[in-house]
Design an enzyme around this catalytic site. Structure first.
Site, PDB file in Angstrom:
ATOM      1  N   ARG A 139       0.854  -1.197   0.000  1.00 13.68           N
ATOM      2  CA  ARG A 139       0.000   0.000   0.000  1.00 13.68           C
ATOM      3  C   ARG A 139       0.887   1.243   0.000  1.00 13.68           C
ATOM      4  O   ARG A 139       0.596   2.237  -0.663  1.00 13.68           O
ATOM      5  CB  ARG A 139      -0.933   0.008   1.219  1.00 13.68           C
ATOM      6  CG  ARG A 139      -1.716   1.291   1.288  1.00 13.68           C
ATOM      7  CD  ARG A 139      -2.830   1.385   2.332  1.00 13.68           C
ATOM      8  NE  ARG A 139      -2.960   0.364   3.295  1.00 13.68           N
ATOM      9  CZ  ARG A 139      -2.389   0.376   4.519  1.00 13.68           C
ATOM     10  NH1 ARG A 139      -1.615   1.379   4.891  1.00 13.68           N
ATOM     11  NH2 ARG A 139      -2.582  -0.621   5.351  1.00 13.68           N
ATOM     12  N   TYR A 181     -13.857  19.094 -15.241  1.00  9.72           N
ATOM     13  CA  TYR A 181     -14.406  17.741 -15.244  1.00  9.72           C
ATOM     14  C   TYR A 181     -15.516  17.633 -14.193  1.00  9.72           C
ATOM     15  O   TYR A 181     -15.330  18.056 -13.044  1.00  9.72           O
ATOM     16  CB  TYR A 181     -13.274  16.730 -14.968  1.00  9.72           C
ATOM     17  CG  TYR A 181     -13.792  15.334 -14.747  1.00  9.72           C
ATOM     18  CD1 TYR A 181     -14.654  14.737 -15.680  1.00  9.72           C
ATOM     19  CD2 TYR A 181     -13.459  14.608 -13.622  1.00  9.72           C
ATOM     20  CE1 TYR A 181     -15.147  13.469 -15.479  1.00  9.72           C
ATOM     21  CE2 TYR A 181     -13.944  13.333 -13.416  1.00  9.72           C
ATOM     22  CZ  TYR A 181     -14.800  12.767 -14.352  1.00  9.72           C
ATOM     23  OH  TYR A 181     -15.302  11.509 -14.136  1.00  9.72           O
ATOM     24  N   ASP A 234      -4.647  20.861 -13.169  1.00 14.94           N
ATOM     25  CA  ASP A 234      -4.993  19.567 -13.743  1.00 14.94           C
ATOM     26  C   ASP A 234      -4.531  19.603 -15.198  1.00 14.94           C
ATOM     27  O   ASP A 234      -5.129  20.269 -16.044  1.00 14.94           O
ATOM     28  CB  ASP A 234      -6.506  19.328 -13.627  1.00 14.94           C
ATOM     29  CG  ASP A 234      -6.909  17.943 -14.121  1.00 14.94           C
ATOM     30  OD1 ASP A 234      -6.191  17.384 -14.973  1.00 14.94           O
ATOM     31  OD2 ASP A 234      -7.954  17.435 -13.668  1.00 14.94           O
ATOM     32  N   LYS A 275      -5.899   8.888 -19.091  1.00  9.26           N
ATOM     33  CA  LYS A 275      -6.107   9.519 -20.396  1.00  9.26           C
ATOM     34  C   LYS A 275      -4.849   9.411 -21.273  1.00  9.26           C
ATOM     35  O   LYS A 275      -4.431   8.329 -21.562  1.00  9.26           O
ATOM     36  CB  LYS A 275      -6.551  10.972 -20.192  1.00  9.26           C
ATOM     37  CG  LYS A 275      -7.621  11.134 -19.103  1.00  9.26           C
ATOM     38  CD  LYS A 275      -8.895  10.383 -19.432  1.00  9.26           C
ATOM     39  CE  LYS A 275     -10.018  10.751 -18.498  1.00  9.26           C
ATOM     40  NZ  LYS A 275     -10.606   9.655 -17.769  1.00  9.26           N
TER      41      LYS A 275
HETATM   42  O1  P1T Z   1     -11.275   9.092 -14.298  1.00  9.52           O
HETATM   43  P1  P1T Z   1     -10.128   9.429 -13.387  1.00  9.52           P
HETATM   44  O2  P1T Z   1      -8.855   8.755 -13.740  1.00  9.52           O
HETATM   45  O3  P1T Z   1     -10.483   9.289 -11.934  1.00  9.52           O
HETATM   46  O4  P1T Z   1      -9.819  10.990 -13.648  1.00  9.52           O
HETATM   47  C1  P1T Z   1     -10.700  12.020 -13.362  1.00  9.52           C
HETATM   48  C2  P1T Z   1     -10.425  13.210 -14.224  1.00  9.52           C
HETATM   49  C3  P1T Z   1      -9.627  14.231 -13.739  1.00  9.52           C
HETATM   50  N1  P1T Z   1      -9.339  15.334 -14.469  1.00  9.52           N
HETATM   51  C4  P1T Z   1      -9.817  15.488 -15.723  1.00  9.52           C
HETATM   52  C5  P1T Z   1      -9.491  16.721 -16.501  1.00  9.52           C
HETATM   53  C6  P1T Z   1     -10.617  14.487 -16.284  1.00  9.52           C
HETATM   54  O5  P1T Z   1     -11.062  14.674 -17.535  1.00  9.52           O
HETATM   55  C7  P1T Z   1     -10.936  13.321 -15.528  1.00  9.52           C
HETATM   56  C8  P1T Z   1     -11.808  12.249 -16.062  1.00  9.52           C
HETATM   57  N2  P1T Z   1     -12.551  12.633 -17.188  1.00  9.52           N
HETATM   58  C9  P1T Z   1     -13.395  11.837 -17.898  1.00  9.52           C
HETATM   59  C10 P1T Z   1     -13.672  10.561 -17.573  1.00  9.52           C
HETATM   60  C11 P1T Z   1     -14.014  12.483 -19.078  1.00  9.52           C
HETATM   61  O6  P1T Z   1     -14.537  11.793 -19.977  1.00  9.52           O
HETATM   62  O7  P1T Z   1     -13.973  13.715 -19.148  1.00  9.52           O
END
Ligand code: P1T
Length: 390
Positions: free
Chosen positions: A55, A107, A179, A204
């Site tokens: 962890r 987001y 971000d 992403k």
């Molecule tokens: O899905 P996750 O890995 O938890 O990330 C969240 C997140 C954080 N910041 C941005 C700019 C994001 O676009 C996202 C996740 N976004 C999508 C799933 C989407 O389709 O926009």
């Protein structure tokens, strides 16, 4: 990592392929192994080989963190189980009574986390247009501890001037988190522009193949690294070794993929802007886009995301386009090699109350594209076919 010329910092592509990784000392394996273990043997109580319990840390994760830190030009990278988990850990470092100023175009899951999860714990958030310096100035209070910047924003691709906001925040002792998911470190390096923290959904572009969920926080600040490592240990949002391996495999080709994402997105944005059935196109690479000048200053290229609305902005027509592409798959997420089409109002941004969404400029009929690395002619033909039906 070493280059023949020790005085020269390796280029981005060299870092992407090599940083954080040395051949495995016990076998010579050129790729960092997937250390699929929960615990590590100790020589004597408290005397270990650098790892105690998975962890807290894992060698595959260490390799990924070394790589991501190098790409962002950061001293530290702390990897998490998702992008949201990375954001969650960062906000947990605030205290009841603290205030966050965030972009009103961001987001939907980040909005939900700030408002619905941290709001009840007494952490307040204001969502404002961060491209407007007066709006930022007006939102700051003595309790403001953090500016949360997304740029380009999700889903309207607005461009926020990171350096200008960092200067403003520093003068007031406010930390800045960016971000950087949409831009990636290949296109934009917020720490060099003055930010304290960079957050990614590595799900992403960094992972790049839509086969893994992950997140990371990068920082040059030792105090922030200490707090985030304490939270991984104490709250447990750790990524598994297989996920770290997959993400690390993705980052090796980040620079190559981003070049094609940008090239394809620019072609598609230009095509849509000239299409008789399309109203407004949101893409910072278009010369008349309001974010174009700042994007040229702070980004290497303009990214792989394009949003647009139809000239006839009815929901029904937007839904027709969304349901009638064949190469673009209708799905949440972005940044993979394959192209995706998304309807923010009902999908990724449904958790933002409708009035707030509309006020921020996010209409019910907005369509968001994550432009992949396929042959661009096929992507254009796919969109043309879907548009012909409206
Ligand atoms: O899905 P996750 O890995 O938890 O990330 C969240 C997140 C954080 N910041 C941005 C700019 C994001 O676009 C996202 C996740 N976004 C999508 C799933 C989407 O389709 O926009």
């Amino acid at each position: 990592m070493h280059t023949p010329d020790r005085d020269r910092r390796p280029g981005f592509g060299t870092l992407a392929v090599h940083a954080g990784q040395e051949p495995d000392p016990s076998t010579g394996a050129i790729m960092p192994p997937i250390y699929q273990t929960s615990t590590y043997v100790q020589k004597a109580p408290g005397e270990h080989f650098g790892y105690e319990y998975a962890r807290v840390s894992n060698p595959t994760r260490t390799a990924l963190e070394g790589n991501l830190a190098a790409l962002e030009g950061a001293r530290h990278a702390v990897a998490f189980a998702s992008g949201v988990a990375a954001t969650d850990a960062l906000i947990k470092c605030l205290r009841p009574g603290d205030h966050i100023v965030a972009s009103n175009d961001l987001y939907g899951g980040t909005h939900r986390l700030f408002r619905q999860v941290f709001g009840p714990f007494g952490i307040r958030s204001s969502f404002i247009d961060m491209t407007d310096p007066d709006a930022v100035e007006g939102a700051l209070t003595p309790e403001t501890k953090l500016l949360w910047i997304e740029t380009p924003t999700n889903p309207l691709l607005r461009v926020v001037d990171v350096r200008a906001l960092c200067d403003k925040a520093r003068a007031r002792g406010i930390d800045v988190a960016v971000d950087n998911t949409f831009a990636t470190p290949y296109l934009q390096q917020p720490l060099a522009l003055g930010a304290d923290l960079v957050v990614h959904s590595t799900t992403k572009y960094l992972g790049g193949h839509s086969d893994v969920i992950g997140g990371v926080v990068c920082t040059n600040r030792d105090d922030w690294e200490e707090k985030l490592r304490f939270l991984i240990k104490s709250a447990g949002a750790a990524p598994g070794p297989m996920d770290c391996f997959l993400t690390l495999r993705g980052t090796k080709t980040l620079h190559l993929r981003m070049q094609r994402h940008c090239e394809n997105a620019a072609r598609i944005a230009e095509h849509l802007a000239a299409h008789p059935k399309v109203g407004r196109v949101y893409y910072p690479g278009l010369p008349d886009d309001p974010g174009h000048d700042v994007a040229r200053r702070q980004m290497r290229d303009f990214g792989g995301m394009v949003s647009f609305v139809l000239r006839d902005e009815t929901l029904e027509k937007a839904l027709h386009v969304l349901s009638n592409t064949t190469v673009f798959a209708l799905a949440e997420s972005l940044g993979g090699v394959e192209s995706l089409i998304n309807h923010p109002a009902t999908m990724t941004h449904a958790s933002i109350p409708r009035e707030e969404r509309l006020k921020a400029g996010l209409s019910d009929s907005l369509i968001r594209l994550s432009v992949g690395v396929e042959s661009v002619e096929d992507l254009i033909a796919d969109l043309d076919r879907a548009l012909a039906g409206v």
